[in-house]
Enzyme design. Structure first.
Site, PDB file in Angstrom:
ATOM      1  N   THR A   1       0.874  -1.177   0.000  1.00  0.00           N
ATOM      2  CA  THR A   1       0.000   0.000   0.000  1.00  0.00           C
ATOM      3  C   THR A   1       0.905   1.219   0.000  1.00  0.00           C
ATOM      4  OG1 THR A   1      -0.034   0.098   2.380  1.00  0.00           O
ATOM      5  CG2 THR A   1      -1.774  -1.175   1.339  1.00  0.00           C
TER       6      THR A   1
ATOM      7  N   GLU B   1      -5.737  -3.964  -0.618  1.00  0.00           N
ATOM      8  CA  GLU B   1      -6.090  -5.073   0.284  1.00  0.00           C
ATOM      9  C   GLU B   1      -7.219  -5.951  -0.250  1.00  0.00           C
ATOM     10  OE1 GLU B   1      -5.347  -2.026   1.171  1.00  0.00           O
ATOM     11  OE2 GLU B   1      -4.384  -1.930   3.145  1.00  0.00           O
TER      12      GLU B   1
ATOM     13  N   TRP C   1     -20.563  15.884  10.261  1.00  0.00           N
ATOM     14  CA  TRP C   1     -19.649  15.501   9.192  1.00  0.00           C
ATOM     15  C   TRP C   1     -19.957  16.236   7.901  1.00  0.00           C
ATOM     16  CZ3 TRP C   1     -19.323   9.416   9.426  1.00  0.00           C
ATOM     17  CH2 TRP C   1     -18.553   9.062  10.551  1.00  0.00           C
TER      18      TRP C   1
ATOM     19  N   LYS D   1     -14.956  17.422  10.328  1.00  0.00           N
ATOM     20  CA  LYS D   1     -15.934  17.471  11.408  1.00  0.00           C
ATOM     21  C   LYS D   1     -16.134  18.918  11.813  1.00  0.00           C
ATOM     22  CE  LYS D   1     -17.254  13.859  14.475  1.00  0.00           C
ATOM     23  NZ  LYS D   1     -16.923  12.873  15.466  1.00  0.00           N
TER      24      LYS D   1
HETATM   25  P1  ADP Z   1      -3.571   3.682  -0.992  1.00  0.00           P
HETATM   26  O1  ADP Z   1      -4.193   3.763   0.365  1.00  0.00           O
HETATM   27  O2  ADP Z   1      -2.223   3.160  -1.051  1.00  0.00           O
HETATM   28  O3  ADP Z   1      -3.885   4.814  -1.899  1.00  0.00           O
HETATM   29  P2  ADP Z   1      -5.253   1.968  -2.499  1.00  0.00           P
HETATM   30  O4  ADP Z   1      -4.885   2.280  -3.857  1.00  0.00           O
HETATM   31  O5  ADP Z   1      -5.437   0.585  -2.072  1.00  0.00           O
HETATM   32  O6  ADP Z   1      -4.195   2.430  -1.584  1.00  0.00           O
HETATM   33  O7  ADP Z   1      -6.464   2.896  -2.120  1.00  0.00           O
HETATM   34  C1  ADP Z   1      -7.653   2.447  -1.588  1.00  0.00           C
HETATM   35  C2  ADP Z   1      -8.516   3.615  -1.234  1.00  0.00           C
HETATM   36  O8  ADP Z   1      -8.778   4.433  -2.360  1.00  0.00           O
HETATM   37  C3  ADP Z   1      -9.872   3.213  -0.733  1.00  0.00           C
HETATM   38  O9  ADP Z   1      -9.840   2.837   0.618  1.00  0.00           O
HETATM   39  C4  ADP Z   1     -10.673   4.486  -0.969  1.00  0.00           C
HETATM   40  O10 ADP Z   1     -10.481   5.422   0.061  1.00  0.00           O
HETATM   41  C5  ADP Z   1     -10.059   5.043  -2.223  1.00  0.00           C
HETATM   42  N1  ADP Z   1     -10.898   4.699  -3.368  1.00  0.00           N
HETATM   43  C6  ADP Z   1     -10.740   3.701  -4.253  1.00  0.00           C
HETATM   44  N2  ADP Z   1     -11.697   3.725  -5.199  1.00  0.00           N
HETATM   45  C7  ADP Z   1     -12.507   4.771  -4.910  1.00  0.00           C
HETATM   46  C8  ADP Z   1     -13.682   5.326  -5.498  1.00  0.00           C
HETATM   47  N3  ADP Z   1     -14.231   4.824  -6.616  1.00  0.00           N
HETATM   48  N4  ADP Z   1     -14.227   6.402  -4.894  1.00  0.00           N
HETATM   49  C9  ADP Z   1     -13.706   6.938  -3.785  1.00  0.00           C
HETATM   50  N5  ADP Z   1     -12.598   6.468  -3.184  1.00  0.00           N
HETATM   51  C10 ADP Z   1     -11.994   5.392  -3.738  1.00  0.00           C
END
Ligand code: ADP
Length: 539
Positions: free
Chosen positions: A185, A330, A444, A439
């Site tokens: 990640t 993940e 929110w 917040k």
């Molecule tokens: P990193 O945390 O390394 O950027 P990831 O690429 O695994 O890792 O990112 C996952 C996160 O990206 C999700 O938990 C979410 O917050 C965000 N995310 C992924 N797809 C979407 C989407 N379609 N809309 C909003 N947020 C998204």
């Protein structure tokens, strides 16, 4: 219970390759190699060369269970490693070249990789890193023969290395729960964490993503992954395409509008996918040049929220459907996909379209979802009550690499760190990341909703909203805008535009015009923005 009497054939990455090479041997793969002419072959060719690469890795001393690292773009040689290393039981760690040197050295050392295979134009980066890499003994440049290697790193050449090896490989029958890919990640907080995908997870994810409820490819599709191969295996596309017999087009390292358009038009691409920033560039290119989207029918967008205006522009101006997905490293990464159902079609065309454009996606077979409140009590699926999003399933992480404790609770639920609502039809909407929620006076405000509204304002290219400390309200939203060049959009114009779209107390306290920083995976880097503007509303 009595045991079932069916075969227990393991689900293996090599099974995907064998299938494609047998059922779709002549279906093409086209790759924009780095500083080389376009490469063109097919699934039979991929199987032949992945076999050669596997023999070569074995000859270099890589054994089953060992890790090898790739530092590479969306190219055919990288694709070959996707099948070569896991095929005989090794693990491919797909490193992200856009990480800082510190993070890269950390992940490669953490993976304890022995071989590093890298793209020609990343040589300088590899030379910087080499002295810090504890276990790497062999460097291989993913290039054709006679690469000139100045400097410290003594690298082998991939083509020379595989040239003498037999084509194909007698892929062993592995345990389907063996590790196949290691992805880290991006670690906006703390050190990057390793997610070790098993063969079983990769294959089930590939089959699930291929369903009509998700990507729904047929052998007539031409698929171009613009999500990076190193970012959660390009969202599984290197497996979904061969499982479905689709043609694959790999765009190399060039994701600008002109380069993408050239490949789409020339290769007949019907489906592509990537983070929103890429499509902002692509749409700007189409608008500037007055071109159409050629053969493109669907574009999958995820990684960050899809601005509604982007989905609408794709559809109304270019006739291209947007397929929003939500997922994480993940989760392999597919979690939900926004595709229509009879239940939403029954709401009428306009409302159904609105749902598709504004929801992250719907519940898919293979990934269970739930949302919970601060006490851990499940929230209703009413489309209005936000809760912490948890997921569970055969392609969701159980434990991070080299950690002792599970990453899930006792029932196997993984906390995504996202806040979401889910409606009665299983459509999920992300309202924020837990750490990005604003917040204000105990209530929110969704930074994603505000960004989504702001990016629809004429002249706005990228909109980022962060909460910054406020003497009275605890936190208030601040809007940072990167404008289209020469457009002259103003703070007043943006605020007026927003007033018609969000409730009054959500309106940002200030609007700033600045460059919006992006993370190594192309998302808005809110940590940098929060730090930069921490004192902006300090009173
Ligand atoms: P990193 O945390 O390394 O950027 P990831 O690429 O695994 O890792 O990112 C996952 C996160 O990206 C999700 O938990 C979410 O917050 C965000 N995310 C992924 N797809 C979407 C989407 N379609 N809309 C909003 N947020 C998204």
């Amino acid at each position: 219970m009595i045991p079932g009497l069916m075969q227990t054939t393991p689900l293996l990455v090599s099974g995907v390759l064998k299938y494609a090479a047998t059922a779709h041997p002549r279906r093409e793969i086209v790759s924009r190699a780095i500083e080389e002419p376009l490469w063109r072959y097919d699934y039979a060719g991929l199987a032949a060369r992945a076999g050669q690469a596997a023999h070569a890795l074995r000859r270099l001393g890589v054994a089953s269970g060992d890790r090898v690292t790739s530092l590479a773009w969306n190219t055919h040689r990288h694709l070959e490693l996707f099948y070569a290393a896991p095929g005989f039981g090794a693990v491919l760690h797909t490193a992200n070249p856009r990480l800082s040197d510190d993070q890269l050295a950390y992940t490669i050392n953490h993976a304890a990789s022995r071989v590093l295979l890298f793209e020609r134009n990343l040589l300088a980066q590899v030379e910087r890193l080499a002295p810090r890499l504890e276990r790497v003994t062999t460097y291989v440049m993913l290039a054709s023969a006679a690469a000139h290697l100045p400097g410290a790193v003594d690298a082998l050449c991939y083509e020379t290395l595989i040239a003498g090896e037999p084509e194909g490989y007698d892929w062993p029958t592995l345990d389907e729960n063996a590790g196949a890919f290691l992805c880290y990640t991006s670690g906006t907080t703390g050190d990057p964490k390793g997610v070790l995908y098993s063969h079983r997870a990769i294959v089930l994810h590939g089959m699930g993503a291929g369903l009509a409820s998700a990507f729904g490819f047929t052998p007539f599709d031409v698929v171009m992954p613009c999500s990076s191969l190193y970012h959660a295996t390009a969202w599984g596309l290197p497996f979904v395409a061969p499982i479905c017999g689709a043609k694959l087009v790999l765009p190399g390292d060039r994701m600008d509008g002109a380069s993408l358009h050239e490949l789409i038009a020339q290769e007949g691409v019907t489906f592509t996918g990537g983070v929103p920033t890429i499509w902002t560039m692509y749409l700007a290119y189409l608008a500037e040049t007055g071109q159409r989207a050629a053969t493109l029918k669907r574009v999958m967008i995820g990684g960050s929220a899809v601005p509604r205006a982007m989905a609408e522009t794709f559809k109304t101006r270019y006739g291209v459907e947007t397929l929003q997905i939500w997922g994480m490293t993940e989760t392999c990464p597919l979690g939900v996909v926004a595709t229509p159902t009879p239940a939403i079609a029954a709401l009428g065309e306009e409302e159904a379209q609105e749902i598709i454009w504004t929801r992250q996606g719907r519940l898919q077979f293979g990934v269970e979802l739930k949302i919970v409140d601060e006490q851990g009590v499940e929230c209703p699926w009413d489309g209005a009550t936000p809760g912490a999003l948890k997921v569970r399933g055969p392609w969701v992480v159980r434990r991070y690499f080299r950690q002792d404790a599970d990453a899930t609770d006792a029932e196997g639920w993984f906390d995504t760190g996202d806040i979401a609502t889910i409606d009665a039809n299983g459509f999920m909407r992300i309202t924020d990341r837990t750490k990005d929620v604003i917040k204000s006076g105990g209530e929110w405000i969704s930074s994603i909703d505000l960004e989504n509204a702001a990016v629809g304002c004429p002249g706005v290219r990228i909109a980022a909203v962060v909460g910054v400390p406020h003497p009275k309200w605890e936190e208030r939203p601040l809007l940072v805008i990167e404008a289209h060049e020469g457009h002259g959009v103003t703070k007043d114009a943006v605020l007026e535009f927003l007033s018609a779209r969000v409730v009054k107390w959500w309106l940002p306290d200030d609007v700033l015009f600045d460059a919006v920083p992006l993370t190594s995976t192309g998302k808005i880097d809110k940590k940098v923005l929060r730090d930069r503007y921490r004192d902006r509303l300090a009173g």
